[in-house]
Design an enzyme around this catalytic site. Structure first.
Site, PDB file in Angstrom:
ATOM      1  N   CYS A   1       0.830  -1.208   0.000  1.00 17.99           N
ATOM      2  CA  CYS A   1       0.000   0.000   0.000  1.00 17.99           C
ATOM      3  C   CYS A   1       0.864   1.258   0.000  1.00 17.99           C
ATOM      4  O   CYS A   1       1.347   1.687   1.049  1.00 17.99           O
ATOM      5  CB  CYS A   1      -0.926  -0.022   1.216  1.00 17.99           C
ATOM      6  SG  CYS A   1      -1.982   1.433   1.311  1.00 17.99           S
TER       7      CYS A   1
ATOM      8  N   CYS B   1      -0.510   4.187   2.102  1.00 22.62           N
ATOM      9  CA  CYS B   1      -0.356   4.025   3.564  1.00 22.62           C
ATOM     10  C   CYS B   1       1.101   4.231   3.978  1.00 22.62           C
ATOM     11  O   CYS B   1       1.375   4.847   5.002  1.00 22.62           O
ATOM     12  CB  CYS B   1      -0.769   2.628   4.031  1.00 22.62           C
ATOM     13  SG  CYS B   1      -2.167   1.916   3.220  1.00 22.62           S
ATOM     14  N   ASP B   2       2.023   3.678   3.215  1.00 21.26           N
ATOM     15  CA  ASP B   2       3.409   3.571   3.689  1.00 21.26           C
ATOM     16  C   ASP B   2       4.428   4.423   2.939  1.00 21.26           C
ATOM     17  O   ASP B   2       5.581   4.512   3.359  1.00 21.26           O
ATOM     18  CB  ASP B   2       3.867   2.097   3.596  1.00 21.26           C
ATOM     19  CG  ASP B   2       2.981   1.181   4.429  1.00 21.26           C
ATOM     20  OD1 ASP B   2       2.419   1.661   5.423  1.00 21.26           O
ATOM     21  OD2 ASP B   2       2.847  -0.013   4.077  1.00 21.26           O
TER      22      ASP B   2
END
Ligand code: FAD
Ligand code: NAP
Length: 311
Positions: free
Chosen positions: A130, A133-134
């Site tokens: 992701c 997200c990261d």
């Protein structure tokens, strides 16, 4: 007893709930995480009509706001089974069951694992599925992105905001991604490609990923490539385990429906990425959700099941 229980609050499930609730049906939407589904893991969405560009989580929030406005009830739950009792269905969660006259399956897909050494071990310590997200954890790092589809190429472009350099590792010498996305990647100075190549192993130390062993599938030559992180986008597997026992999935695990989103079990519909189909997009998920929401209403009418809800 609900008129309809929607399982999954991605764009497909939310649209089914929206249409059913606007037909004045009692609707319960069961979700195991945050509403929005894969949109929560998507950076910029550029192909949803009406928005030149919008961040996935923002689109998710807007959809959810619209659905709840018309009276859909929400419940947290991980659905594990669906049981056919004829005129009604039982939707079984880990700790509770719900009854509905109809059910819409909208559980979508999950990222496929690559299955190489180091993937599990370094998950959360440099291996990610992701970018949205990261990505920010990888400022000024060199990254590997595995895969050649829309997800890999589009998320690689997004990751150039943070990373110093991105290498897309693809098992063929041609991308599967849409042409417009490919062209952007080819024009991006931070992105290069390792063609005809697969990861053999993700390597690292006790702290984090330090690189990967990459094999050229044509020459069998293995080289070690340094990298501070590995993002994996090698396709999707259906989240259909809860529907297998009821016989709703095909051999590959996808749920087949007709054009009205009806599955093989009367009163049970399926929409979105979970379906056997070729184009998995927010637009198609939403379109199918709309069809199912309306079909639920017609099914209840045809089967004389539209008396006042007894929730
Ligand atoms: P999902 O969005 O996957 O939602 C399913 C929901 O069901 C999830 O919230 C999940 O938690 C829930 N669920 C699953 N199992 C259970 C259970 N047992 N019990 C309860 N709840 C459950 N499409 C575009 O159109 N444009 C893009 O730019 C785009 N970018 C993408 C980027 C990435 C990285 C990925 C992976 C996909 C992208 N897509 C894009 C595709 C798009 O996100 C999907 O096609 C769409 O989200 C499918 O919607 P869905 O509602 O069918 O499933
Ligand atoms: P995908 O289209 O199935 O692509 C998976 C990629 O991974 C392919 O390039 C495949 O190679 C490669 N691959 C598969 N298994 C592998 C393995 N074991 N080792 C190495 N490589 C492997 O999956 P996706 O890119 O996640 O897309 C999923 C769906 O979401 C698609 O329908 C897509 O259109 C949609 N989506 C849309 C957008 C958008 O519209 N902007 C963005 C993201 C996703 P091959 O090419 O050789 O098969």
């Amino acid at each position: 007893m609900y008129d309809v229980i929607v399982i999954g609050a991605g764009p497909a499930g939310m649209t089914a709930a929206l249409y059913a609730s606007r037909s004045n049906l009692s609707v319960l939407m069961i979700e195991r995480g945050a509403p929005g589904g894969q949109m929560n893991n998507t950076a910029e969405v550029e192909n949803y009509p009406g928005f030149e560009t919008i961040m996935g989580p923002e689109l998710a929030y807007k959809m959810f706001e619209g659905v709840t406005k018309f009276g859909t009830e929400n419940a947290y739950g991980i659905v594990t089974d669906i049981i056919d009792h004829g005129t009604h269905k039982e939707v079984v969660c880990e700790d509770k069951s719900y009854e509905g006259k109809t059910v819409v399956l909208a559980t979508g897909c999950v990222h496929r694992k690559l299955g190489v050494k180091g993937e599990e071990e370094f998950s959360g310590r440099g291996v990610s599925y992701c970018a949205v997200c990261d990505g920010a954890f990888f400022r000024n790092k060199k990254l590997l992105v595995v895969g050649g589809g829309d997800s890999a190429v589009e998320e690689a472009i997004y990751l150039t905001r943070f990373a110093s350099e991105i290498v897309i590792v693809h098992r063929r010498d041609e991308l599967r991604a849409q042409k417009i996305i490919q062209d952007r990647a080819f024009a991006n100075e931070k992105i290069s490609f390792l063609w005809d190549s697969v990861l053999e192993e993700i390597t690292g130390n006790e702290m984090a990923v330090t690189g990967a062993k990459v094999r050229n599938v044509k020459t069998d030559e293995v080289s070690e490539v340094e990298a501070g992180g590995v993002f994996i986008y090698v396709g999707l597997d259906p989240l259909s385990e809860p529907f297998k026992k009821a016989g709703l999935t095909n051999a590959a695990g996808w749920v087949e429906t007709d054009n009205d989103m009806r599955t093989s079990m009367p009163g049970v519909f399926a929409v979105g990425d979970l379906r056997e189909k070729t184009l998995r997009q927010i637009t198609t998920a939403v379109g199918e959700g709309g069809i199912a929401g309306q079909q639920v209403y017609l099914y209840l009418e045809e089967n004389n099941l539209t008396e006042a809800p007894t929730v």
